[in-house]
Design an enzyme around this catalytic site. Structure first.
Site, PDB file in Angstrom:
ATOM      1  N   TYR A   1       0.804  -1.222   0.000  1.00  0.00           N
ATOM      2  CA  TYR A   1       0.000   0.000   0.000  1.00  0.00           C
ATOM      3  C   TYR A   1       0.836   1.271   0.000  1.00  0.00           C
ATOM      4  CZ  TYR A   1       1.256  -0.509   4.885  1.00  0.00           C
ATOM      5  OH  TYR A   1       1.969  -0.672   6.043  1.00  0.00           O
TER       6      TYR A   1
ATOM      7  N   LEU B   1       6.306   0.105  -1.540  1.00  0.00           N
ATOM      8  CA  LEU B   1       6.537  -1.100  -2.338  1.00  0.00           C
ATOM      9  C   LEU B   1       5.683  -1.123  -3.607  1.00  0.00           C
ATOM     10  CD1 LEU B   1       6.758  -3.767   0.517  1.00  0.00           C
ATOM     11  CD2 LEU B   1       8.618  -3.067  -1.011  1.00  0.00           C
TER      12      LEU B   1
ATOM     13  N   GLU C   1      11.287  -3.850   6.049  1.00  0.00           N
ATOM     14  CA  GLU C   1      10.189  -3.287   6.863  1.00  0.00           C
ATOM     15  C   GLU C   1      10.524  -3.275   8.355  1.00  0.00           C
ATOM     16  OE1 GLU C   1       7.765  -1.729   5.672  1.00  0.00           O
ATOM     17  OE2 GLU C   1       7.323  -2.509   3.690  1.00  0.00           O
TER      18      GLU C   1
END
Length: 186
Positions: free
Chosen positions: A36, A39, A107
């Site tokens: 979202y 990426l 992440e």
């Protein structure tokens, strides 16, 4: 990596392989990832998915609280709190199991994010189980937030307007990165 089924059912006996009957694809050693933010196609971290398979644009079935990071350089997704969230729009990729180790590192799992499984709906109205990166922290509701349903150049442009840095945005609009966003915040 995948075989498109054409009205026939193929049985594959391979370890870690699975068939997603809703899309008709067989993926070997693959799982779905819903992205979202950075990426997504056109953003700075999409290179991490360059060898993975784009499946579809999609939206979450459940609502989430998505906000812009402090500097506006990436979105943060939180669990829905007090029913304030929105359905979030993004993209689905078929990702190799080995790639998740690299993505988890990017992440900063488990410090910044955690990877959980959710249900998303494709543009073709098919439901798919997919992993997503969700904040490891709880959202601080003492602050006032404008929850987002999507993260795109318009969101970053609105941030640029609020900082009176529109010219800089236009010059760097193809793929803004953290250094550019830091420049906007000065």
């Amino acid at each position: 990596d995948f075989i498109k089924l054409k009205g026939q059912i193929y049985v594959v006996f391979l370890y870690y392989s699975f068939i997603n009957y809703s899309t008709g694809y067989i993926f070997m050693n693959k799982k779905y990832l819903f992205v979202y933010g950075t990426l997504k196609k056109g953003f700075r971290a999409n290179f991490l998915l360059e060898n993975e398979v784009f499946i579809s644009n999609a939206k979450t079935i459940d609502k989430f609280c998505m906000i812009s990071s402090e500097l506006g350089s990436y979105p943060i997704l939180y669990n829905n709190v007090s029913n304030l969230g929105k359905k979030v729009y993004g993209e689905i990729y078929s990702v190799s199991c080995d790639k998740f180790e690299e993505l988890d590192s990017y992440e900063d799992v488990p410090n910044l994010y955690k990877r959980i499984e959710i249900i998303v709906q494709t543009d073709e109205k098919k439901l798919v189980n997919a992993f997503v990166y969700l904040s490891s922290d709880e959202i601080n509701l003492t602050k006032k937030y404008n929850f987002l349903s999507s993260w795109n150049q318009i969101d970053i442009f609105q941030y640029a307007i609020s900082k009176n840095k529109v010219i800089e945005f236009i010059l760097h609009s193809k793929c803004p990165d953290a250094k550019f966003i830091q420049h906007l915040s000065q």
